[in-house]
Motif scaffolding. Structure first.
Motif, short mmCIF file in Angstrom:
data_model
loop_
_atom_site.label_atom_id
_atom_site.label_comp_id
_atom_site.label_asym_id
_atom_site.label_seq_id
_atom_site.Cartn_x
_atom_site.Cartn_y
_atom_site.Cartn_z
N SER A 180 7.19 -2.84 20.81
CA SER A 180 5.94 -3.51 21.07
C SER A 180 4.90 -3.76 20.01
O SER A 180 4.82 -5.16 19.83
CB SER A 180 5.30 -2.86 22.22
OG SER A 180 4.15 -3.51 22.61
N TRP A 181 4.74 -3.02 19.05
CA TRP A 181 3.47 -3.40 18.34
C TRP A 181 3.87 -2.37 17.14
O TRP A 181 3.48 -2.81 15.76
CB TRP A 181 2.06 -2.87 18.87
CG TRP A 181 1.95 -1.27 19.01
CD1 TRP A 181 2.24 -0.80 20.64
CD2 TRP A 181 1.58 -0.37 18.44
NE1 TRP A 181 1.98 0.45 20.58
CE2 TRP A 181 1.66 0.79 19.19
CE3 TRP A 181 1.09 -0.29 17.12
CZ2 TRP A 181 1.00 2.25 18.67
CZ3 TRP A 181 0.79 0.96 16.49
CH2 TRP A 181 0.78 2.27 17.31
N GLY A 182 4.63 -1.37 16.96
CA GLY A 182 4.71 -0.56 15.86
C GLY A 182 5.31 -1.17 14.58
O GLY A 182 5.06 -0.93 13.40
N TRP A 183 6.14 -2.15 14.88
CA TRP A 183 6.84 -2.96 13.86
C TRP A 183 5.60 -3.81 12.87
O TRP A 183 6.22 -4.12 11.95
CB TRP A 183 7.79 -3.78 14.16
CG TRP A 183 7.41 -5.02 15.07
CD1 TRP A 183 7.47 -5.17 16.27
CD2 TRP A 183 7.00 -6.44 14.63
NE1 TRP A 183 7.05 -6.32 16.88
CE2 TRP A 183 6.57 -6.86 15.85
CE3 TRP A 183 6.70 -6.72 13.40
CZ2 TRP A 183 5.97 -8.17 15.78
CZ3 TRP A 183 6.07 -8.17 13.16
CH2 TRP A 183 5.95 -8.99 14.54
N ARG A 184 4.55 -3.92 13.32
CA ARG A 184 3.50 -4.61 12.70
C ARG A 184 2.82 -3.87 11.77
O ARG A 184 2.28 -4.47 10.72
CB ARG A 184 2.51 -5.34 13.76
CG ARG A 184 3.07 -6.11 14.80
CD ARG A 184 2.21 -6.65 15.88
NE ARG A 184 2.68 -7.57 16.79
CZ ARG A 184 2.75 -8.91 16.47
NH1 ARG A 184 2.25 -9.64 15.37
NH2 ARG A 184 3.15 -9.87 17.64
N VAL A 185 2.64 -2.70 11.93
CA VAL A 185 1.81 -1.89 11.00
C VAL A 185 2.31 -1.64 9.43
O VAL A 185 1.53 -2.01 8.57
CB VAL A 185 2.01 -0.34 11.23
CG1 VAL A 185 1.38 0.87 10.40
CG2 VAL A 185 1.52 -0.11 12.71
N PRO A 186 3.73 -1.71 9.14
CA PRO A 186 3.84 -1.87 7.95
C PRO A 186 3.42 -3.25 7.05
O PRO A 186 2.98 -3.37 5.88
CB PRO A 186 5.54 -1.94 7.75
CG PRO A 186 5.89 -1.05 9.08
CD PRO A 186 4.74 -1.86 9.82
N PHE A 187 3.49 -4.36 7.86
CA PHE A 187 2.84 -5.79 7.39
C PHE A 187 1.53 -5.65 7.25
O PHE A 187 1.10 -6.12 6.18
CB PHE A 187 3.16 -6.76 8.40
CG PHE A 187 4.71 -7.13 8.28
CD1 PHE A 187 5.40 -7.93 7.44
CD2 PHE A 187 5.56 -6.78 9.53
CE1 PHE A 187 6.88 -8.16 7.58
CE2 PHE A 187 6.91 -6.91 9.59
CZ PHE A 187 7.29 -7.59 8.59
N LEU A 188 0.74 -4.90 8.04
CA LEU A 188 -0.72 -4.66 7.83
C LEU A 188 -0.97 -3.95 6.49
O LEU A 188 -1.86 -4.22 5.85
CB LEU A 188 -1.51 -4.00 9.04
CG LEU A 188 -1.36 -4.89 10.34
CD1 LEU A 188 -1.71 -3.99 11.34
CD2 LEU A 188 -1.76 -6.10 10.25
N LEU A 189 -0.30 -3.03 6.16
CA LEU A 189 -0.53 -2.05 5.31
C LEU A 189 -0.17 -2.73 3.83
O LEU A 189 -0.53 -2.30 2.67
CB LEU A 189 0.41 -0.74 5.20
CG LEU A 189 0.09 0.36 6.47
CD1 LEU A 189 1.26 1.38 6.25
CD2 LEU A 189 -1.16 0.75 6.30
N GLY A 190 0.60 -3.69 3.91
CA GLY A 190 1.01 -4.48 2.52
C GLY A 190 -0.24 -5.01 1.90
O GLY A 190 -0.06 -5.30 0.56
N LEU A 191 -1.13 -5.42 2.71
CA LEU A 191 -2.47 -5.89 1.93
C LEU A 191 -3.15 -4.97 0.91
O LEU A 191 -3.69 -5.33 -0.15
CB LEU A 191 -3.52 -6.39 3.06
CG LEU A 191 -4.67 -6.87 2.60
CD1 LEU A 191 -4.34 -8.22 2.06
CD2 LEU A 191 -5.76 -7.35 3.92
N VAL A 192 -3.08 -3.71 1.33
CA VAL A 192 -3.59 -2.83 0.55
C VAL A 192 -2.88 -2.72 -0.97
O VAL A 192 -3.40 -2.91 -2.11
CB VAL A 192 -3.59 -1.20 0.96
CG1 VAL A 192 -3.87 -0.35 -0.07
CG2 VAL A 192 -4.29 -1.35 2.13
#
Length: 417
Positions: A180-192
């Motif tokens: 549902s939404w967990g696959w999005r987390v790695p993309f958000l962390l890429g900004l760091v």
């Protein structure tokens, strides 16, 4: 170089590769979930094909990015090109993580996803090649392949980080939440990682350069066509072997062997950990014994070992799967360990960023980007789970022939200005 400056240069080169390849790896590993989010369909194969199709579109931008960022590197300096490329990846990576799905935006969702992948593809087209040129040019003469392999560890480290992140999320989240939404987390962390790259590269010193060509791109195309062809052919085994065995293989293990996603990701992460010292060791050996012997041996191992290695991975037992994949780790790792130095040494300094970016990325864009898509289609169409092995054999044969066209350069002085 002084030891402290050497470490800073390698870190500045590697950090961008970590981000670039982390993002592309995460996309490949979560292709099934992304396909279901942006391409609703009754056929799961069609969803994966659509997701890998957009993956391939991003790769088609690599030659364009190579031309643009390579020209910046040859005209304005390596550091300027590297700062631009890492910023151009960080922002779209974050936006992929917050992009609404097909249920919310309809047809606009896959269109926007495609545009973001195109921007990322443009960025990665110049990032990897410019970063290895930057660190190899500043390395000691007898350490060029070793230092280049260390720079490549940033790319492999990014793939490893993406794989490990996926494995961690799969182990701590329910399958429904991950879908549902967990696959999005790695993309958000890429900004760091992207912000760290921008800061680090702003403080790396670069000597002023003399630029002989007013237009490196035109000079490369008009006067160095055969060289571009050799660079493109050299990169075939890297392109096909790497993306089939360390990106597509996670999906293959699930479809062909019925292995759970968490197990497939964990096996892939283990293989990538082993890949790092193999690359560095092979780079060191390349500095001692030459580029050609190490890379010819690696391509030969890829050709003759492809079917046996895939047979091992098709047994369904984790230990045998890992053993088969480690065979490809040795082959592909040995090849990558010497390739960066060979490419840098074979190209004149005034067009080095442009020529290597074009030659390398034309192959990566066409063969690397489409390899997961073609492998998925072939396995489904032919019902032959060993189809990817034949793709790797063909790639190894092409690169073996290309290596024979290069002179041995490991003892030659490197032109840097």
């Amino acid at each position: 170089m002084e030891r402290g400056n050497t470490r800073r240069v390698i870190a500045a080169g590697a950090i961008g590769n970590v981000l670039e390849w982390y993002d592309f790896a995460v996309y490949g590993y979560f292709a099934a979930a992304i396909g279901r989010a942006f391409f609703p369909s009754e056929d799961p194969i069609a969803q994966v094909l659509a997701a890998f199709g957009i993956f391939a579109v991003g790769f088609l931008m690599r030659p364009v990015g190579g031309a643009v960022i390579g020209a910046i590197g040859d005209r304005l300096g390596r550091r300027a090109a590297l700062t631009f490329s890492v910023a151009a990846m960080a922002i779209p990576t974050f936006l992929v993580g917050v992009l609404p799905d097909h249920q919310t935006l309809g047809i606009a969702a896959p269109i926007l996803l495609t545009l973001l992948r195109m921007v990322q593809g443009l960025s990665v087209g110049g990032e990897y090649t410019t970063s290895i040129i930057f660190i190899i040019e500043q390395s000691p003469p007898n350490r060029r392949a070793f230092v280049g392999a260390l720079g490549c560890c940033g790319a492999v480290g990014g793939i490893l980080l993406g794989s490990a992140t996926g494995a961690l999320l799969a182990s701590v989240m329910s399958e429904q939440a991950l879908e549902s939404w967990g696959w999005r987390v790695p993309f958000l962390l890429g900004l760091v990682v992207g912000l760290a790259g921008v800061v680090l590269r702003r403080h790396v010193h670069e000597e002023p350069r003399k630029v002989a060509a007013k237009s490196p791109l035109l000079d490369t195309i008009r006067n160095h066509g055969p060289l571009l062809g050799k660079l493109a052919a050299l990169s075939v085994f890297n392109s096909v072997g790497f993306y089939l065995m360390f990106v597509y293989i996670v999906s293959w293990l699930q479809f062909a062997d019925g292995i759970a996603p968490a197990t497939a990701l964990a096996l892939n992460s283990t293989s990538m950990v082993v890949m790092l010292p193999v690359m560095v060791l092979m780079g060191w050996l390349s500095d001692r014994y030459g580029r050609r012997p190490m890379m010819l041996g690696a391509a030969a191992l890829g050709f003759f070992g492809a079917l046996p290695f895939f047979w091992l991975m098709h047994q369904g037992q984790p230990a045998l799967v890992l053993l088969g994949q480690l065979g490809f780790v040795l082959s592909v790792g040995a090849f990558i360990g010497g390739q960066p130095a060979l490419m840098v040494e074979a190209v004149p300094a005034e067009i080095r960023c442009t020529a290597i970016a074009l030659g390398y990325n034309v192959t990566l864009g066409i063969l690397g980007g489409f390899s997961p898509l073609v492998a998925t289609w072939l396995v489904h169409r032919t019902e032959n789970d060993y189809s990817p092995a034949f793709m790797i054999m063909a790639a190894a044969a092409i690169s073996f022939a290309a290596i024979l066209k290069f002179d041995e350069t490991y003892r030659l002085k490197l032109q840097t200005a």
